[in-house]
Design a protein around this motif. Structure first.
Motif, PDB file in Angstrom:
ATOM      1  N   ILE A  17       0.681  -1.148  -0.158  1.00  0.00           N
ATOM      2  CA  ILE A  17       0.047   0.056   0.012  1.00  0.00           C
ATOM      3  C   ILE A  17       0.769   1.152  -0.001  1.00  0.00           C
ATOM      4  N   ALA A  18       1.895   1.151   0.872  1.00  0.00           N
ATOM      5  CA  ALA A  18       2.941   2.415   0.864  1.00  0.00           C
ATOM      6  C   ALA A  18       3.376   2.521  -0.430  1.00  0.00           C
ATOM      7  N   LYS A  19       3.958   1.689  -1.067  1.00  0.00           N
ATOM      8  CA  LYS A  19       4.717   1.906  -2.407  1.00  0.00           C
ATOM      9  C   LYS A  19       3.590   2.351  -3.492  1.00  0.00           C
ATOM     10  N   GLN A  20       2.213   1.724  -3.166  1.00  0.00           N
ATOM     11  CA  GLN A  20       1.227   2.430  -4.224  1.00  0.00           C
ATOM     12  C   GLN A  20       1.119   3.780  -3.873  1.00  0.00           C
ATOM     13  N   ILE A  21       0.997   4.458  -2.766  1.00  0.00           N
ATOM     14  CA  ILE A  21       0.961   5.692  -2.768  1.00  0.00           C
ATOM     15  C   ILE A  21       2.262   6.561  -3.056  1.00  0.00           C
ATOM     16  N   VAL A  22       3.368   6.074  -2.962  1.00  0.00           N
ATOM     17  CA  VAL A  22       4.562   6.784  -3.321  1.00  0.00           C
ATOM     18  C   VAL A  22       4.534   6.919  -4.875  1.00  0.00           C
ATOM     19  N   ALA A  23       4.301   5.955  -5.403  1.00  0.00           N
ATOM     20  CA  ALA A  23       4.112   5.848  -6.965  1.00  0.00           C
ATOM     21  C   ALA A  23       3.034   6.807  -7.655  1.00  0.00           C
ATOM     22  N   LYS A  24       1.840   6.958  -6.953  1.00  0.00           N
ATOM     23  CA  LYS A  24       1.084   7.803  -7.262  1.00  0.00           C
ATOM     24  C   LYS A  24       1.236   9.290  -6.987  1.00  0.00           C
ATOM     25  N   THR A  25       2.013   9.617  -6.061  1.00  0.00           N
ATOM     26  CA  THR A  25       2.176  10.839  -5.469  1.00  0.00           C
ATOM     27  C   THR A  25       3.590  11.641  -5.625  1.00  0.00           C
ATOM     28  N   GLY A  26       4.420  10.737  -5.742  1.00  0.00           N
ATOM     29  CA  GLY A  26       6.015  10.967  -5.719  1.00  0.00           C
ATOM     30  C   GLY A  26       6.412  11.523  -4.491  1.00  0.00           C
ATOM     31  N   ALA A  27       5.868  11.070  -3.185  1.00  0.00           N
ATOM     32  CA  ALA A  27       6.315  11.300  -1.937  1.00  0.00           C
ATOM     33  C   ALA A  27       7.284  10.608  -1.433  1.00  0.00           C
ATOM     34  N   ASP A  28       7.942  10.940  -0.385  1.00  0.00           N
ATOM     35  CA  ASP A  28       9.232  10.183   0.086  1.00  0.00           C
ATOM     36  C   ASP A  28       8.745   9.153   0.858  1.00  0.00           C
ATOM     37  N   MET A  29       9.447   8.204   1.121  1.00  0.00           N
ATOM     38  CA  MET A  29       8.978   6.950   1.817  1.00  0.00           C
ATOM     39  C   MET A  29      10.026   6.536   2.841  1.00  0.00           C
ATOM     40  N   PHE A  30       9.357   6.279   4.321  1.00  0.00           N
ATOM     41  CA  PHE A  30      10.212   5.739   5.155  1.00  0.00           C
ATOM     42  C   PHE A  30       9.779   4.590   5.720  1.00  0.00           C
ATOM     43  N   ARG A  31      10.331   3.313   6.008  1.00  0.00           N
ATOM     44  CA  ARG A  31       9.899   2.245   6.637  1.00  0.00           C
ATOM     45  C   ARG A  31      10.173   2.362   8.160  1.00  0.00           C
ATOM     46  N   ILE A  32       8.997   2.240   9.108  1.00  0.00           N
ATOM     47  CA  ILE A  32       9.132   2.185  10.581  1.00  0.00           C
ATOM     48  C   ILE A  32       9.592   0.771  10.696  1.00  0.00           C
ATOM     49  N   GLU A  33      10.750   0.446  11.417  1.00  0.00           N
ATOM     50  CA  GLU A  33      11.288  -0.731  11.662  1.00  0.00           C
ATOM     51  C   GLU A  33      11.687  -1.108  13.148  1.00  0.00           C
ATOM     52  N   ARG A  34      11.253  -2.059  13.939  1.00  0.00           N
ATOM     53  CA  ARG A  34      11.717  -2.194  15.224  1.00  0.00           C
ATOM     54  C   ARG A  34      13.056  -2.556  15.097  1.00  0.00           C
ATOM     55  N   LYS A  35      13.670  -2.202  16.244  1.00  0.00           N
ATOM     56  CA  LYS A  35      15.266  -2.353  16.031  1.00  0.00           C
ATOM     57  C   LYS A  35      15.634  -3.730  16.145  1.00  0.00           C
ATOM     58  N   VAL A  36      14.839  -4.352  17.159  1.00  0.00           N
ATOM     59  CA  VAL A  36      14.947  -5.803  17.142  1.00  0.00           C
ATOM     60  C   VAL A  36      13.641  -6.693  16.372  1.00  0.00           C
ATOM     61  N   PRO A  37      13.900  -7.173  15.450  1.00  0.00           N
ATOM     62  CA  PRO A  37      12.911  -7.356  14.588  1.00  0.00           C
ATOM     63  C   PRO A  37      11.763  -8.610  15.261  1.00  0.00           C
TER      64      PRO A  37
END
Length: 157
Positions: A17-37
């Protein structure tokens, strides 16, 4: 308007979903990741790790570096529903910034059900975590089918 799409995804569904939004808007993207997966096993992740975090309100450390939110006017925040709200790394991400004044945050939540109470709970929790932000509901679950129309209505395209 400069926009950041920040997302949390364990299984990859929200990432799509996030990649779809970025592709349609040209927005920057950031993945929120837990330090310990989280554990790769669904039952361990959901019923032990994530459940403990929500019950004890544990904000797990997230990977850094965090993006410079000062350069963005708006944030589209995408996440799955875990235990009736957003995953706790999302709370930690929002709480990592001392002040969101002047920023608008749109929530995109997906869930295995269509119960809008989950969006209501996520909205309340995001407002408590993102100091001084204007936090609003974006799209919930199957409403993502209306993404193009929503992006146009909110001037992202």
């Amino acid at each position: 308007m400069k926009t950041l799409v920040a997302y949390f995804s364990w299984s990859g569904n929200t990432e799509k979903i996030a990649k779809q939004i970025v592709a349609k808007t040209g927005a920057d993207m950031f993945r929120i990741e837990r330090k310990v997966p989280y554990n790769e096993d669904y039952n361990t992740c959901a019923y032990r790790e994530a459940k403990e975090e929500i019950e004890k309100k544990i904000r797990p450390e997230i990977k850094t570096p965090l993006p410079d939110v000062e350069k963005y006017d708006s944030l589209i925040l995408a996440f799955p529903i875990w235990w009736y709200t957003s995953p706790l790394p999302v709370w930690r991400f929002l709480e990592s910034y001392p002040d969101w004044k002047g920023k608008k945050i749109y929530l995109f939540a997906n869930s295995y059900t269509d119960d809008h109470n989950y969006m209501t709970t996520s909205l309340k929790d995001a407002k408590a975590s993102a100091r001084n932000a204007d936090v609003v509901a974006g799209l919930f679950n199957k409403e993502i089918e209306g993404l193009d129309e929503w992006l146009t209505q909110n001037n992202f395209r």
